[in-house]
Design an enzyme around this catalytic site. Structure first.
Site, short mmCIF file in Angstrom:
data_model
loop_
_atom_site.label_atom_id
_atom_site.label_comp_id
_atom_site.label_asym_id
_atom_site.label_seq_id
_atom_site.Cartn_x
_atom_site.Cartn_y
_atom_site.Cartn_z
N MET A 1 -29.27 26.91 39.87
CA MET A 1 -29.48 28.28 40.38
C MET A 1 -30.70 28.92 39.71
SD MET A 1 -25.76 29.78 41.30
CE MET A 1 -25.31 30.40 39.70
N LEU B 1 -34.23 28.45 34.59
CA LEU B 1 -34.05 27.12 33.97
C LEU B 1 -34.21 27.19 32.45
CD1 LEU B 1 -36.02 24.94 36.55
CD2 LEU B 1 -33.58 25.48 36.50
N GLY C 1 -30.88 23.09 28.99
CA GLY C 1 -29.78 22.37 29.62
C GLY C 1 -30.23 21.74 30.93
N HIS C 2 -30.95 22.53 31.73
CA HIS C 2 -31.48 22.00 32.99
C HIS C 2 -32.51 20.90 32.71
CE1 HIS C 2 -30.37 26.27 34.24
NE2 HIS C 2 -29.65 25.53 35.07
N GLN D 1 -21.99 18.53 32.17
CA GLN D 1 -20.59 18.61 31.74
C GLN D 1 -20.23 20.01 31.26
OE1 GLN D 1 -19.98 15.47 28.87
NE2 GLN D 1 -20.22 13.88 30.42
N ASP E 1 -20.21 22.55 32.98
CA ASP E 1 -19.32 23.06 34.03
C ASP E 1 -18.37 21.92 34.40
OD1 ASP E 1 -20.63 25.81 34.72
OD2 ASP E 1 -22.27 24.40 34.54
N SER F 1 -26.90 28.68 28.82
CA SER F 1 -26.51 29.15 30.14
C SER F 1 -27.48 30.25 30.55
CB SER F 1 -25.08 29.71 30.11
OG SER F 1 -24.84 30.52 31.25
N SER F 2 -27.79 30.29 31.83
CA SER F 2 -28.67 31.37 32.33
C SER F 2 -28.04 32.72 32.04
CB SER F 2 -28.89 31.21 33.83
OG SER F 2 -29.36 29.90 34.12
P1 AMP Z 1 -26.62 26.47 36.94
O1 AMP Z 1 -28.08 26.69 37.20
O2 AMP Z 1 -26.10 27.26 35.78
O3 AMP Z 1 -25.79 26.56 38.18
O4 AMP Z 1 -26.49 24.97 36.46
C1 AMP Z 1 -27.08 23.91 37.17
C2 AMP Z 1 -26.67 22.60 36.56
O5 AMP Z 1 -27.07 22.58 35.19
C3 AMP Z 1 -25.15 22.39 36.56
O6 AMP Z 1 -24.89 21.03 36.83
C4 AMP Z 1 -24.75 22.76 35.16
O7 AMP Z 1 -23.58 22.11 34.72
C5 AMP Z 1 -25.95 22.28 34.38
N1 AMP Z 1 -26.05 22.97 33.10
C6 AMP Z 1 -26.09 24.30 32.89
N2 AMP Z 1 -26.12 24.59 31.57
C7 AMP Z 1 -26.09 23.39 30.94
C8 AMP Z 1 -26.09 23.00 29.55
N3 AMP Z 1 -26.11 23.88 28.57
N4 AMP Z 1 -26.05 21.68 29.27
C9 AMP Z 1 -26.00 20.75 30.27
N5 AMP Z 1 -26.01 21.07 31.58
C10 AMP Z 1 -26.05 22.35 31.91
#
Ligand code: AMP
Length: 279
Positions: A30, A33, A36-37, A148, A150, A185-186
Protein backbone atom coordinates in the site's frame (compact mmCIF):
# COMPACT_ATOMS: atom_id res chain seq x y z
CA UNK A 1 11.67 1.68 -14.31
CA UNK A 2 8.12 2.09 -15.58
CA UNK A 3 5.24 3.42 -13.48
CA UNK A 4 2.01 2.01 -14.86
CA UNK A 5 -1.35 3.44 -13.83
CA UNK A 6 -3.86 1.51 -15.93
CA UNK A 7 -5.00 -2.10 -15.70
CA UNK A 8 -4.86 -2.69 -19.46
CA UNK A 9 -1.30 -1.34 -19.72
CA UNK A 10 -0.17 -3.49 -16.81
CA UNK A 11 -1.74 -6.59 -18.35
CA UNK A 12 -0.05 -5.83 -21.66
CA UNK A 13 3.33 -5.26 -19.95
CA UNK A 14 3.00 -8.53 -18.01
CA UNK A 15 2.11 -10.43 -21.20
CA UNK A 16 5.18 -8.95 -22.93
CA UNK A 17 7.47 -10.04 -20.08
CA UNK A 18 6.02 -13.56 -20.25
CA UNK A 19 6.30 -13.67 -24.04
CA UNK A 20 10.01 -12.84 -23.65
CA UNK A 21 10.31 -15.97 -21.48
CA UNK A 22 10.77 -14.14 -18.18
CA UNK A 23 9.05 -14.84 -14.90
CA UNK A 24 7.35 -12.14 -12.81
CA UNK A 25 7.68 -11.64 -9.05
CA UNK A 26 5.06 -9.35 -7.51
CA UNK A 27 5.36 -7.42 -4.24
CA UNK A 28 1.89 -6.12 -3.30
CA UNK A 29 2.01 -3.02 -1.04
CA UNK A 30 0.00 0.00 0.00
CA UNK A 31 3.03 2.27 -0.44
CA UNK A 32 4.74 4.50 2.13
CA UNK A 33 7.54 2.03 1.57
CA UNK A 34 10.03 1.22 4.34
CA UNK A 35 12.79 -1.33 5.03
CA UNK A 36 10.18 -4.06 5.54
CA UNK A 37 9.02 -3.58 1.95
CA UNK A 38 12.68 -3.46 0.85
CA UNK A 39 13.19 -6.94 2.36
CA UNK A 40 10.24 -8.17 0.25
CA UNK A 41 11.65 -6.55 -2.90
CA UNK A 42 15.07 -8.14 -2.27
CA UNK A 43 13.45 -11.53 -1.70
CA UNK A 44 11.63 -11.07 -5.02
CA UNK A 45 14.93 -10.26 -6.73
CA UNK A 46 16.44 -13.60 -5.61
CA UNK A 47 13.93 -15.31 -7.90
CA UNK A 48 15.68 -13.95 -11.01
CA UNK A 49 12.32 -12.69 -12.22
CA UNK A 50 11.16 -9.27 -13.37
CA UNK A 51 10.10 -7.50 -10.16
CA UNK A 52 6.78 -5.65 -10.04
CA UNK A 53 5.77 -3.64 -6.98
CA UNK A 54 2.11 -2.72 -6.72
CA UNK A 55 1.31 0.40 -4.73
CA UNK A 56 -2.38 0.69 -4.01
CA UNK A 57 -4.23 1.82 -0.90
CA UNK A 58 -7.14 -0.57 -1.32
CA UNK A 59 -10.39 1.10 -0.25
CA UNK A 60 -12.16 -2.28 -0.05
CA UNK A 61 -10.14 -3.33 3.02
CA UNK A 62 -10.89 -0.25 5.10
CA UNK A 63 -14.03 0.25 7.19
CA UNK A 64 -15.61 3.72 7.00
CA UNK A 65 -14.26 4.45 10.51
CA UNK A 66 -10.68 3.53 9.57
CA UNK A 67 -7.76 5.51 8.15
CA UNK A 68 -8.25 5.18 4.36
CA UNK A 69 -8.23 8.97 3.83
CA UNK A 70 -5.22 9.67 6.05
CA UNK A 71 -3.15 6.60 5.14
CA UNK A 72 0.33 7.92 4.14
CA UNK A 73 0.76 8.28 0.37
CA UNK A 74 4.03 9.36 -1.25
CA UNK A 75 4.48 7.92 -4.73
CA UNK A 76 7.57 10.03 -5.46
CA UNK A 77 9.55 8.74 -2.47
CA UNK A 78 8.26 5.20 -3.15
CA UNK A 79 9.39 5.41 -6.79
CA UNK A 80 12.86 6.62 -5.72
CA UNK A 81 13.17 3.66 -3.33
CA UNK A 82 12.01 1.22 -6.02
CA UNK A 83 14.48 2.67 -8.53
CA UNK A 84 17.27 2.22 -5.99
CA UNK A 85 16.19 -1.41 -5.47
CA UNK A 86 16.14 -2.02 -9.25
CA UNK A 87 12.45 -2.73 -9.41
CA UNK A 88 11.34 -3.23 -13.02
CA UNK A 89 7.83 -1.83 -12.82
CA UNK A 90 5.54 -0.08 -10.34
CA UNK A 91 1.83 -0.72 -10.76
CA UNK A 92 0.04 2.19 -9.07
CA UNK A 93 -3.54 2.16 -10.32
CA UNK A 94 -6.19 4.77 -9.57
CA UNK A 95 -9.34 3.74 -7.67
CA UNK A 96 -11.39 4.13 -10.89
CA UNK A 97 -9.10 1.67 -12.65
CA UNK A 98 -9.36 -0.92 -9.88
CA UNK A 99 -13.05 -0.75 -8.94
CA UNK A 100 -15.97 0.14 -11.18
CA UNK A 101 -18.60 2.15 -9.33
CA UNK A 102 -20.99 -0.83 -9.63
CA UNK A 103 -18.45 -3.58 -8.84
CA UNK A 104 -20.38 -6.48 -7.29
CA UNK A 105 -17.97 -9.45 -7.18
CA UNK A 106 -15.91 -10.20 -4.08
CA UNK A 107 -13.49 -12.91 -3.05
CA UNK A 108 -13.92 -14.30 0.44
CA UNK A 109 -11.97 -16.81 2.54
CA UNK A 110 -14.42 -18.05 5.12
CA UNK A 111 -12.39 -19.89 7.79
CA UNK A 112 -8.95 -18.44 8.60
CA UNK A 113 -10.23 -14.91 8.02
CA UNK A 114 -13.00 -15.18 10.59
CA UNK A 115 -11.18 -14.57 13.86
CA UNK A 116 -8.58 -12.08 15.17
CA UNK A 117 -8.25 -9.30 12.55
CA UNK A 118 -11.36 -10.52 10.73
CA UNK A 119 -13.45 -10.34 13.88
CA UNK A 120 -12.43 -6.75 14.61
CA UNK A 121 -12.35 -5.59 10.97
CA UNK A 122 -15.26 -7.41 9.29
CA UNK A 123 -14.57 -6.20 5.69
CA UNK A 124 -10.81 -6.43 5.92
CA UNK A 125 -10.02 -9.87 4.51
CA UNK A 126 -12.74 -9.71 1.86
CA UNK A 127 -11.02 -6.54 0.66
CA UNK A 128 -7.57 -8.15 0.85
CA UNK A 129 -8.63 -11.35 -0.95
CA UNK A 130 -10.43 -9.41 -3.66
CA UNK A 131 -7.53 -7.06 -4.34
CA UNK A 132 -4.96 -9.88 -4.24
CA UNK A 133 -7.01 -11.89 -6.76
CA UNK A 134 -7.30 -8.82 -8.97
CA UNK A 135 -3.57 -8.02 -8.71
CA UNK A 136 -2.74 -11.62 -9.65
CA UNK A 137 -4.99 -11.42 -12.73
CA UNK A 138 -3.54 -8.05 -13.71
CA UNK A 139 0.18 -8.57 -12.97
CA UNK A 140 0.36 -12.31 -13.82
CA UNK A 141 3.02 -13.13 -11.18
CA UNK A 142 4.76 -16.50 -10.93
CA UNK A 143 5.83 -15.55 -7.40
CA UNK A 144 4.18 -13.15 -4.94
CA UNK A 145 5.97 -11.95 -1.80
CA UNK A 146 4.19 -11.37 1.51
CA UNK A 147 5.52 -10.33 4.94
CA UNK A 148 5.13 -12.50 8.03
CA UNK A 149 4.45 -9.21 9.84
CA UNK A 150 0.83 -9.71 8.70
CA UNK A 151 0.72 -13.37 9.69
CA UNK A 152 -3.01 -13.94 9.38
CA UNK A 153 -3.02 -12.21 6.00
CA UNK A 154 -0.20 -14.51 4.85
CA UNK A 155 -2.15 -17.61 5.88
CA UNK A 156 -5.37 -16.32 4.27
CA UNK A 157 -3.56 -15.55 1.00
CA UNK A 158 -1.92 -19.00 1.00
CA UNK A 159 -5.38 -20.56 1.45
CA UNK A 160 -6.85 -18.36 -1.32
CA UNK A 161 -4.11 -19.43 -3.73
CA UNK A 162 -4.58 -23.10 -2.81
CA UNK A 163 -8.38 -23.12 -2.97
CA UNK A 164 -8.71 -21.09 -6.19
CA UNK A 165 -5.71 -22.72 -7.93
CA UNK A 166 -3.78 -19.56 -8.65
CA UNK A 167 -0.53 -20.64 -10.36
CA UNK A 168 1.45 -18.42 -7.99
CA UNK A 169 4.16 -19.36 -5.47
CA UNK A 170 3.73 -17.43 -2.21
CA UNK A 171 7.10 -16.41 -0.77
CA UNK A 172 6.94 -15.37 2.94
CA UNK A 173 9.52 -12.93 4.34
CA UNK A 174 10.41 -12.53 8.06
CA UNK A 175 9.42 -9.34 9.87
CA UNK A 176 11.85 -6.43 9.71
CA UNK A 177 12.12 -4.53 13.02
CA UNK A 178 13.55 -1.31 14.40
CA UNK A 179 16.38 -1.52 16.94
CA UNK A 180 13.92 -1.70 19.88
CA UNK A 181 11.96 -4.51 18.25
CA UNK A 182 9.01 -2.52 16.89
CA UNK A 183 7.92 -4.09 13.59
CA UNK A 184 8.28 -1.56 10.77
CA UNK A 185 4.90 -0.40 9.49
CA UNK A 186 3.66 2.53 7.43
CA UNK A 187 1.30 3.25 10.33
CA UNK A 188 4.24 3.87 12.72
CA UNK A 189 4.29 7.36 11.15
CA UNK A 190 1.11 8.12 13.14
CA UNK A 191 2.93 7.72 16.49
CA UNK A 192 4.15 10.79 18.40
CA UNK A 193 7.41 10.64 20.37
CA UNK A 194 5.92 9.34 23.59
CA UNK A 195 3.82 6.75 21.78
CA UNK A 196 6.76 5.61 19.67
CA UNK A 197 8.77 4.99 22.84
CA UNK A 198 5.99 2.73 24.16
CA UNK A 199 5.17 0.95 20.89
CA UNK A 200 7.91 -1.66 21.37
CA UNK A 201 5.70 -3.14 24.10
CA UNK A 202 4.02 -5.36 21.47
CA UNK A 203 7.32 -7.05 20.67
CA UNK A 204 8.19 -7.21 24.37
CA UNK A 205 4.91 -9.03 25.02
CA UNK A 206 5.66 -11.55 22.27
CA UNK A 207 9.06 -12.21 23.81
CA UNK A 208 7.54 -12.66 27.25
CA UNK A 209 5.35 -15.41 25.77
CA UNK A 210 8.32 -16.94 23.96
CA UNK A 211 10.43 -16.93 27.16
CA UNK A 212 7.64 -18.47 29.26
CA UNK A 213 7.07 -21.10 26.58
CA UNK A 214 10.81 -21.89 26.50
CA UNK A 215 10.66 -22.32 30.29
CA UNK A 216 7.92 -24.91 29.89
CA UNK A 217 4.68 -22.90 30.12
CA UNK A 218 2.33 -24.32 27.46
CA UNK A 219 -1.03 -23.10 28.78
CA UNK A 220 -2.21 -20.82 25.95
CA UNK A 221 -4.50 -18.85 28.23
CA UNK A 222 -1.70 -18.07 30.68
CA UNK A 223 0.66 -17.15 27.82
CA UNK A 224 -2.02 -14.80 26.42
CA UNK A 225 -2.61 -13.27 29.84
CA UNK A 226 1.14 -12.64 30.28
CA UNK A 227 1.24 -10.84 26.90
CA UNK A 228 -1.78 -8.74 27.86
CA UNK A 229 -0.21 -7.73 31.18
CA UNK A 230 3.00 -6.72 29.42
CA UNK A 231 1.18 -4.55 26.88
CA UNK A 232 -1.10 -2.91 29.44
CA UNK A 233 1.95 -1.87 31.47
CA UNK A 234 2.55 0.90 28.88
CA UNK A 235 0.24 3.84 29.74
CA UNK A 236 -0.57 4.65 26.08
CA UNK A 237 -1.39 1.01 25.20
CA UNK A 238 -4.76 -0.73 25.03
CA UNK A 239 -4.78 -4.40 24.02
CA UNK A 240 -7.17 -5.51 21.28
CA UNK A 241 -6.14 -9.17 21.43
CA UNK A 242 -3.18 -11.21 22.65
CA UNK A 243 -3.49 -14.90 21.74
CA UNK A 244 -1.65 -18.09 20.94
CA UNK A 245 -3.14 -19.88 17.95
CA UNK A 246 -2.28 -22.80 15.69
CA UNK A 247 0.43 -21.69 13.24
CA UNK A 248 -1.33 -23.25 10.25
CA UNK A 249 -5.07 -23.05 10.91
CA UNK A 250 -5.05 -20.05 13.31
CA UNK A 251 -7.46 -22.04 15.51
CA UNK A 252 -7.51 -21.13 19.22
CA UNK A 253 -5.64 -23.53 21.50
CA UNK A 254 -5.51 -24.80 25.07
CA UNK A 255 -1.95 -26.10 24.89
CA UNK A 256 0.75 -24.35 22.89
CA UNK A 257 3.40 -26.27 20.95
CA UNK A 258 6.41 -25.27 18.86
CA UNK A 259 5.27 -23.72 15.54
CA UNK A 260 2.18 -22.15 17.07
CA UNK A 261 2.04 -18.38 16.83
CA UNK A 262 1.64 -15.58 19.34
CA UNK A 263 -0.41 -12.75 17.85
CA UNK A 264 -1.02 -9.31 19.34
CA UNK A 265 -3.00 -6.24 18.30
CA UNK A 266 -2.97 -3.10 20.39
CA UNK A 267 -3.78 0.57 20.20
CA UNK A 268 -0.90 2.86 21.07
CA UNK A 269 -2.83 6.09 21.53
CA UNK A 270 -5.14 6.10 18.49
CA UNK A 271 -2.87 3.97 16.31
CA UNK A 272 -3.66 0.28 15.97
CA UNK A 273 -0.57 -1.93 15.57
CA UNK A 274 -0.22 -5.70 15.11
CA UNK A 275 2.69 -8.08 15.55
CA UNK A 276 3.38 -11.78 15.95
CA UNK A 277 6.05 -14.35 16.76
CA UNK A 278 6.18 -18.03 15.88
CA UNK A 279 6.99 -20.07 19.02
P1 AMP B 1 1.52 -2.92 3.53
O1 AMP B 1 2.08 -1.92 2.56
O2 AMP B 1 1.66 -2.50 4.96
O3 AMP B 1 0.15 -3.39 3.14
O4 AMP B 1 2.45 -4.19 3.42
C1 AMP B 1 2.76 -4.77 2.18
C2 AMP B 1 3.53 -6.04 2.39
O5 AMP B 1 4.71 -5.75 3.15
C3 AMP B 1 2.76 -7.08 3.21
O6 AMP B 1 3.03 -8.36 2.67
C4 AMP B 1 3.32 -6.92 4.59
O7 AMP B 1 3.24 -8.09 5.37
C5 AMP B 1 4.76 -6.59 4.28
N1 AMP B 1 5.38 -5.89 5.40
C6 AMP B 1 4.95 -4.77 6.01
N2 AMP B 1 5.74 -4.44 7.05
C7 AMP B 1 6.69 -5.40 7.11
C8 AMP B 1 7.82 -5.65 7.97
N3 AMP B 1 8.11 -4.85 8.99
N4 AMP B 1 8.58 -6.74 7.73
C9 AMP B 1 8.28 -7.58 6.70
N5 AMP B 1 7.25 -7.39 5.85
C10 AMP B 1 6.47 -6.33 6.05
Amino acid sequence: MNIIRSVSEMQAAAAAVKAAGRRIALVPTMGALHEGHVALIRAARTKGAAVAVSIYVNPAQFAPTEDFKTYPRNLEADAALCRREEVDVIFAPTDDEMYRADASTWVEESLLARRLEGERRPHFFRGVCTVVAKLFHICQPDVAVFGQKDFQQLRVVQRLVRDLNFPVEILPVPTVRDADGLALSSRNQYLDGLERAQASVLYKALNVAQDLFNQGETNAHRLGAAMLRTIEFAPAARTDYAEIVDGETLAPLHEAKRGDVALVAAYIGKTRLIDNLVL
